[in-house]
Structure formats: C-alpha cells, structure tokens
Design an enzyme around this catalytic site. Structure first.
Site, short mmCIF file in Angstrom:
data_model
loop_
_atom_site.label_atom_id
_atom_site.label_comp_id
_atom_site.label_asym_id
_atom_site.label_seq_id
_atom_site.Cartn_x
_atom_site.Cartn_y
_atom_site.Cartn_z
N LYS B 105 12.89 17.10 46.20
CA LYS B 105 13.75 16.42 47.18
C LYS B 105 13.48 17.12 48.51
CE LYS B 105 18.41 15.86 48.76
NZ LYS B 105 19.81 16.29 48.59
N GLY B 166 27.91 16.52 53.23
CA GLY B 166 29.21 17.17 53.08
C GLY B 166 30.33 16.56 53.90
N ALA B 193 23.96 11.91 50.30
CA ALA B 193 24.71 12.59 51.36
C ALA B 193 25.83 11.75 51.96
CB ALA B 193 23.81 13.08 52.49
N GLY B 194 26.96 12.41 52.13
CA GLY B 194 28.10 11.79 52.80
C GLY B 194 28.98 10.93 51.92
N ASN B 215 27.47 15.21 45.39
CA ASN B 215 27.70 16.61 45.05
C ASN B 215 29.11 17.04 45.45
OD1 ASN B 215 25.68 19.64 45.36
ND2 ASN B 215 27.71 19.40 44.55
N THR B 216 29.33 17.19 46.75
CA THR B 216 30.59 17.77 47.22
C THR B 216 31.82 17.00 46.72
OG1 THR B 216 29.41 18.46 49.21
CG2 THR B 216 31.81 18.58 49.27
#
Lengths: 65, 270
Positions: B105, B166, B193-194, B215-216
């Site tokens: 990645k 994040g 992301a996001g 993830n987050t």
C-alpha cells in the site's frame, strides 16, 4: 565508530551490518535493514561494511493503517 | 436465503479472490486480543501493517507479526508516513522482505495537515516499484488524471481517499468519487481513509466502489468488535444495494400508492 542507528548516534564496534545487529541484540527474525536510505537484503548484511557517519535503519513489523 | 447466498460476488485483487469487501487497519487497537476479535467478528481477510523502528532486545515487532500470522489473513504492508519517492521505495523493499509479499500500500505524503498524497511522487514511486515486481495499491486522491497515470505506471488497484486519514469525515467529495468510479469501471477501487461510520462505508459501496478500508473508526470505537461487525454489514448492504440497482433521485415527490382509484378523487379541492 560513530554511526546513526534509527536516528540515534551510537558508538559501535561492528564492522558490518550483520555484526551491528548482533552487537545491538537484534534477533535474526522479522527485521529489515537499510543503509543510507538504501535497502540492504538480509543475505547482504554480512558483506555490507559500515563506516563513520553511516545512517542505519532497522525496522520491524508494526501495526499500521 | 442469506445475503451471502445472493450470487457469487468475490473481490479480486491482483488475481487473488476474497469474499469480504472490508479491509482493516491494525493500528490503534486497545490490545492484540481485541484486534483478533475484530478480524473474526468482521471476517476480514486483508489487513494493513507497517514497519517501524524498534530497539534491539525488544521483541514487540516479532510478537505482533506472530499474531498476524496466527490470524491467517493476507497482509498489505504500507509505506505510511513516507514523504519522498526514495523513502517510499526503500520502505516498500524492506516490507517485501519482512512480510514476504509483493503487495504494497503505497503512501507518499505531500502535506502535513491533510496527509494528502503527493500524487506526483506517488506515480514515480509506483512506476519504480512495479518495475521491481511489486503489486502496488496506491493511496491516492480522487483525481482522475492521477488515477490514469497510476494505472499507466502499472497499478491494477487504486485506493482513493474518502477524506483525510483519521478524520472520520466520510466521503468528502462524492461527485469526484462517482466520476472516478464511472471513468474506471473495471479497476478495483478501494475507498481508504476518512471512513468514520458504517454509513460512510455503505455510501461508498452503494456508489459501486469495490471495497472499503477502515482502521480508526473500528479501533477507537467503545466496542471495536461490534463496530467491525457493523462495518461488515454496512459494506455488504451497500454492495447488495449497488448490485440491485439504486433508484434515481427526483427533485419532486412521486406517489408510491396508485393515484387511480383514490376515494374522493372527483371532489374539487377547497
């Protein structure tokens, strides 16, 4: 000999990258190395000499996103 | 019949097939045990990992890698935090040796506040890595020209951002993401992301994106395993909705109950 290891200045005796890993107590498992921003394969560490001022990176697996 | 039975709909990335369209990051979890529960609860098959510095004598990296191998998932190493082509290429080479995979990645960050990809560096790094035999998953923006150049550089999968890493803002630019999807109908596109909520993931899937990486939002939830399950269901629901064919929006109301035969329809309105 003073070199940079993972951003810290260290005084080391090792003459090669492989010897440096032993000197700093890294196990021979899941680690990757670079010398002066160039990747050094595991099989090449023993024949990769170190010199004053070199910058070594020793990286291990870590959580990532 | 369960939703999983409604026709084969596997995800194929560089020739490898997966049944789950939810990819997960492994960072920020409260503990390794919770990470394991998340992977199981959401039936995640691909996780992202990274490489970082560690002092000699510490075995944290080794323990983490042992945990991931036990989980039996495919790893997608990243070059997170790299700010130049050289850093990213070297990190990728290091990751390939440690994780024993050609997958990478690819992140080349161009701006600190937004962690926005440097698409120029990204294209250059992707070209170099492809020549070296890597299978590159570039973390990019929704920019069409950058996407075209990344494909030209040998990438077979793209990972456009939903919003900054994040941030949890979801899909910042739905118009551009829809355009990206429309321009590259046959390229696996993973929104990365996001993504802050299951509804964001569902929205991406309803647009026709092939998968979502989170993830987050999962790791920082009060109950990560429950949130992971919520994301898995949202991704599956969004995908099914896309495949079923979403209705088009209208500006005005359109009665769903038949108008003909309505009682009192012959009376003049007051």
């Amino acid at each position: 000999m003073r070199i940079h290891v993972n951003g810290k200045v260290l005084d080391v005796a090792a003459a090669t990258l492989a010897a440096l890993l032993r000197e700093l107590d890294y196990q021979d498992g899941a680690i990757a190395t670079a010398l002066n921003q160039n990747f050094v394969r595991k099989t090449d560490r023993g024949k990769t000499p170190l010199k004053e001022g070199d910058a070594v990176e020793i990286l291990v697996p870590r959580q990532g996103g | 019949m369960g939703v999983a039975d409604m026709g084969a709909d596997g995800l194929k990335l560089y020739g490898v097939e997966f049944s789950s369209r939810l990819l997960a990051g492994t960072a920020q979890f409260p503990s390794p045990a919770i990470l394991s529960r998340v992977i199981a609860a959401a039936k995640v098959e691909v996780v992202t990992v990274s490489l970082r510095r560690e002092s000699g004598g510490s075995r944290a990296g080794e323990r983490f890698w042992a945990l991931i191998r036990e989980l039996g998932v495919r790893v997608l190493p990243n070059t997170a935090g790299c700010r130049s082509v050289k850093e990213a290429v070297t990190t990728a080479e290091m990751a390939r040796e440690v994780f024993d995979t050609p997958w990478i990645k690819l992140e080349v960050i161009g701006e600190d506040d937004s962690l926005q990809p440097d698409v120029f560096g990204l294209v250059a790094a992707a070209a170099t890595l492809t020549r070296e035999g890597f299978q590159v998953f570039p973390y990019t923006t929704e920019d069409l020209v950058a996407a075209e150049k990344l494909l030209g550089a040998g990438c077979e999968v793209l990972m456009p951002w939903g919003s900054p890493i994040g941030s949890g803002r979801g899909l910042n630019n739905p118009y551009a993401l829809k355009s990206l999807r429309a321009h590259f109908p046959n390229v696996p596109l993973i929104v990365d992301a996001g993504i802050g909520a299951p509804s964001h993931a569902a929205a991406a899937m309803e647009m026709g994106f092939d998968a979502v990486l989170s993830n987050t939002a999962i790791a920082r939830a009060a109950d990560p395993a429950r949130m992971a399950r919520a994301f898995a269901l949202a991704v599956e629901g969004g995908r099914l909705g896309y495949r079923a064919g979403l209705m088009h929006e209208r500006d005005m109301a359109a009665p769903s109950t038949p108008v003909i035969g309505r009682a009192f329809s012959d009376l003049a309105r007051a």
